[in-house]
Design a protein around this motif. Structure first.
Motif, PDB file in Angstrom:
ATOM      1  N   TYR A   1       0.834  -1.201   0.000  1.00 25.95           N
ATOM      2  CA  TYR A   1       0.000   0.000   0.000  1.00 25.95           C
ATOM      3  C   TYR A   1       0.870   1.254   0.000  1.00 25.95           C
TER       4      TYR A   1
ATOM      5  N   PHE B   1       0.351   4.483   0.714  1.00 31.33           N
ATOM      6  CA  PHE B   1       0.317   5.482   1.783  1.00 31.33           C
ATOM      7  C   PHE B   1       0.387   4.832   3.168  1.00 31.33           C
TER       8      PHE B   1
ATOM      9  N   ASN C   1      -0.457   6.325   9.696  1.00 33.99           N
ATOM     10  CA  ASN C   1      -1.533   5.520   9.109  1.00 33.99           C
ATOM     11  C   ASN C   1      -1.492   4.080   9.610  1.00 33.99           C
TER      12      ASN C   1
ATOM     13  N   HIS D   1      -6.216  -2.904  -3.344  1.00 34.89           N
ATOM     14  CA  HIS D   1      -6.360  -1.502  -2.961  1.00 34.89           C
ATOM     15  C   HIS D   1      -6.744  -1.290  -1.505  1.00 34.89           C
ATOM     16  N   TYR D   2      -7.159  -2.332  -0.825  1.00 34.67           N
ATOM     17  CA  TYR D   2      -7.646  -2.154   0.545  1.00 34.67           C
ATOM     18  C   TYR D   2      -7.532  -3.457   1.320  1.00 34.67           C
TER      19      TYR D   2
ATOM     20  N   MET E   1      -8.761   1.483   3.783  1.00 38.14           N
ATOM     21  CA  MET E   1      -7.915   1.883   2.666  1.00 38.14           C
ATOM     22  C   MET E   1      -7.013   3.025   3.135  1.00 38.14           C
TER      23      MET E   1
ATOM     24  N   THR F   1      -4.942   6.331   2.722  1.00 38.53           N
ATOM     25  CA  THR F   1      -4.975   7.515   1.866  1.00 38.53           C
ATOM     26  C   THR F   1      -3.818   8.434   2.247  1.00 38.53           C
ATOM     27  N   LYS F   2      -3.626   9.463   1.468  1.00 36.50           N
ATOM     28  CA  LYS F   2      -2.524  10.388   1.732  1.00 36.50           C
ATOM     29  C   LYS F   2      -2.712  11.097   3.070  1.00 36.50           C
ATOM     30  N   GLU F   3      -3.985  11.370   3.432  1.00 34.68           N
ATOM     31  CA  GLU F   3      -4.263  12.138   4.649  1.00 34.68           C
ATOM     32  C   GLU F   3      -4.418  11.266   5.889  1.00 34.68           C
TER      33      GLU F   3
ATOM     34  N   SER G   1      -9.276   5.462   5.372  1.00 34.52           N
ATOM     35  CA  SER G   1     -10.709   5.464   5.116  1.00 34.52           C
ATOM     36  C   SER G   1     -11.269   4.135   5.613  1.00 34.52           C
TER      37      SER G   1
ATOM     38  N   HIS H   1     -16.514   3.325  -5.508  1.00 33.31           N
ATOM     39  CA  HIS H   1     -15.405   3.370  -4.548  1.00 33.31           C
ATOM     40  C   HIS H   1     -14.708   2.017  -4.541  1.00 33.31           C
TER      41      HIS H   1
ATOM     42  N   LYS I   1     -13.715   8.817   7.557  1.00 31.10           N
ATOM     43  CA  LYS I   1     -12.283   9.043   7.354  1.00 31.10           C
ATOM     44  C   LYS I   1     -11.626   9.411   8.679  1.00 31.10           C
TER      45      LYS I   1
END
Length: 696
Positions: free
Chosen positions: A585, A587, A592, A617-618, A631, A633-635, A638, A663, A672
């Motif tokens: 993954y 990110f 995370n 992806h997840y 999943m 994410t950059k931030e 999710s 999605h 999130k």
């Protein structure tokens, strides 16, 4: 009552004064038939009598009556009011006044009002003619019934004697003949209602209808659906849609249990959406579906579709389709009482109707459904996963290879969803306590009538223990020293059970007597007894031999699915065999990973059977089905939860509704997470989704 529009007018009103106004109260064509029964009438009459005897009481509240005032007034100034809510109460009180009038006509007592005034004030518009003469206009059969009483038409009354209108009137009349009529009238004079007037074109009658807290019979989910579809339509279109479709739908369910219509509504939504609505949210789910479907297909097409599916559902429920082979199968499937299979059965028959599959394929699929359900019952797998299995099965079928893909999907089911193998099924049948098995008669009946055109009606037959439940001394001697152990182990096994109409005659006789007596096993027309005619001694080895023979026969009746090799090869080629790890993954930053680990630890502590799988992806966590997926994410991360926002309690409004939104991860709701502080908000939401799966 909660007001939902500022223009709505709600005032306290005396009920008799309300009736006395120059009005006609019209129950719209789409409203349900009059449905109050004697217990409710008894309670209402008791309330009236109590109010009539209480000299200090000036009023007794009896609920609300909600209506729309039409824009058009007749020349005679008769205001036609379309009743939205309160028709049951209004009709019942009108029947009470009718009974009071007719009892007064016989008794000739002074109660403060004459029979003529009771009629002209509260039952008719005396200066009008034809339809406007009658103050209350009900739907179809109800209307004829109440008019026959009002007009004292004895022949017509007799014709409607089975209707609730006539039955309740007769109850009131009989009670009036035993009561003080003046007390009844005084009680009626004290009745108060909330008079709720809606303005056509300004108020939304459907919203108000939904908000009412009725004091009568609770509306079913299907009542709400019917009113939602028809209430706001132009009267001409309303009448067309009702007569062309909705009346036919209601007639389909006339002879079925009261909940059958609600069952169908729920199954229809399951077919259309792939999700099973909660029992108390059928109406809410329907509104969402209906709005979306109408925007794509138009009103009539959606209602016609609802009717088409309702006919299939009702035909399958009664086993009265045009196809006799299907009917015979449906009688057996219905005997298994697996209501949760209906979304799949109905959709499959719909595909058959539309020539997607042929009769042979349909029969094979239905037989495999029956086999799947029955095998699981025999081996003791809980039924609580079946609703989800059947709800989602049709969406997985490749309709270009219908039967093969159906069988393939059945074979992919594992763990508590599995299709029991021949070995597991046969092994359990040999040793199971069949006599106390809920479906024992079904099992023996199918064994008897399989693969023959000479079907025997076994409803009058009972299950017979060959080695009896109570052993006499002769039986103990035959079985030997271990007779207690043998009796306990073998008594209720398949090999020791048969069918007979001579249970009392056979009783606990020794085996030789059961064979040779008049109408004994040697002379029995039952195929299950043929082997018994040839056996000389009944002991454990004989029970085992017969059990083995019968259990092997069941494999031909309740078959295991098979898939063509070509289709298997084709499906296997599409499977993604790549293995992923958390390292794949993009990110996966330290913050995370810490958030992910916290979620993972929570889930594992929640239930040790929750598994984790790394997809491209997840990451997905599974319990009985996909529960939660994560999943990166950059931030942050999710978190997708496999439950809709309608099913979850989310006081802070943190969830995003993913239905209809593309999605990657699995789940219908998303939250999130950017900080460990938010984890305390996530855990309760995950736990709710877990609780939902625990209930399935």
């Amino acid at each position: 009552m909660r007001l939902v529009n500022d223009t709505l007018k709600a005032v306290e009103q005396n009920f008799l004064k309300f009736l006395q106004s120059p009005s006609q109260f019209v129950v719209p064509i789409y409203q349900r038939k009059y449905s109050w029964s004697i217990p409710q009438c008894k309670k209402l009459l008791q309330d009236v009598l109590v109010a009539g005897k209480d000299d200090e009481s000036f009023g007794h509240f009896t609920g609300s009556i909600v209506y729309i005032t039409k824009d058009v007034f007749h020349a005679a100034v008769i205001n036609q009011l379309s009743i939205i809510d309160g028709q049951q109460r209004l009709t019942t009180l009108s029947l009470m006044i009718l009974a009071l009038r007719n009892a007064l006509e016989i008794q000739k007592k002074e109660i403060g009002i004459s029979t003529r005034k009771l009629t002209n004030y509260y039952l008719v518009n005396s200066d009008e003619e034809d339809d406007l003469f009658y103050k209350l206009v009900l739907t179809e059969g109800d209307n004829q019934a109440i008019r026959s009483i009002l007009d004292s038409d004895k022949a017509a009354i007799d014709a409607y004697k089975e209707s609730r209108i006539v039955q309740n009137y007769n109850y009131f009349f009989n009670e009036m003949m035993k009561s003080e009529l003046k007390v009844v009238y005084e009680g009626l004079k004290k009745l108060m209602i909330i008079d709720v007037s809606l303005e056509q074109g300004k108020d939304n009658p459907q919203l108000i209808f939904e908000s009412l807290n009725s004091t009568g019979l609770d509306l079913s989910q299907s009542d709400l659906i019917r009113n939602y579809i028809l209430m706001d339509l132009d009267p001409k279109l309303q009448s067309t849609m009702y007569r062309k479709y909705w009346l036919k739908i209601e007639q389909l369910f006339t002879d079925h249990p009261e909940n059958a219509f609600d069952r169908f509504s729920r199954d229809y939504l399951t077919i259309k959406t792939g999700r099973i609505p909660r029992q108390d949210r059928i109406y809410e789910s329907f509104k969402r579906y209906f709005k979306s479907a109408i925007s794509k297909l138009g009103l009539e097409q959606v209602v016609k579709d609802f009717y088409d599916y309702s006919k299939i559902f009702a035909d399958l429920l009664s086993a009265v389709t045009p196809n006799q082979k299907v009917n015979a199968l449906m009688q057996e499937i219905n005997e298994l009482r697996v209501n949760v299979a209906y979304p799949f059965l109905v959709q499959t028959y719909h595909d058959f109707d539309n020539k997607v599959i042929n009769q042979e394929q349909l029969i094979t699929i239905y037989r495999l459904v029956e086999s799947y359900v029955f095998r699981r019952a025999v081996v003791g797998i809980p039924t609580n996963s079946l609703n989800k299995t059947f709800a989602t099965l049709n969406a997985k079928i490749d309709k270009a290879h219908y039967l093969d893909s159906f069988c393939y999907e059945l074979l992919q089911l594992d763990s508590y969803k599995r299709f029991p193998s021949d070995e597991e099924f046969e092994r359990e049948l040999k040793i199971k306590d069949i006599y106390n098995f809920q479906r024992s008669k079904y099992l023996l009946s199918k064994l008897e009538n399989f693969d023959t055109k000479e079907i025997i009606d076994l409803n009058k037959y009972s299950i017979e223990h060959i080695m009896p439940q109570t052993l006499n001394e002769k039986w103990k001697e035959i079985l030997g020293q271990d007779w207690k152990t043998i009796h306990t182990q073998y008594l209720n096994r398949l090999g020791n059970l048969t069918l007979t109409r001579y249970n009392s005659e056979l009783s606990n006789q020794e085996f030789e007597g059961k064979r040779k007596m008049k109408n004994g096993f040697i002379y029995s027309p039952i195929r299950l007894n043929r082997m018994l005619a040839e056996v000389e001694q009944w002991d454990p080895s004989a029970i085992d031999r017969r059990g083995n023979l019968l259990s092997r026969r069941t494999l031909n009746i309740w078959q295991y699915p098979s898939v063509s090799p070509d289709y298997c090869e084709q499906r296997e080629e599409t499977v993604d065999n790549v293995s992923y790890t958390i390292e794949d993954y993009e990110f996966r930053s330290k913050p995370n990973l810490e958030l992910f680990t916290a979620i993972q630890d929570y889930l594992i502590n929640l239930n040790a059977d929750i598994t984790v799988k790394y997809n491209k992806h997840y990451v997905v966590f599974r319990f009985r089905s996909n529960l939660t997926s994560v999943m990166f994410t950059k931030e942050g991360i999710s978190v997708n939860i496999n439950a809709s926002v309608d099913e979850l309690t989310d006081p802070k409004g943190l969830l995003r509704d993913l239905r209809g939104i593309g999605h990657w991860a699995t789940g219908e709701s998303e939250i999130k997470i950017f900080s460990p502080v938010q984890l305390d908000d996530v855990y309760p939401l995950i736990h709710q989704a877990y609780a939902i799966q625990m209930e399935i």
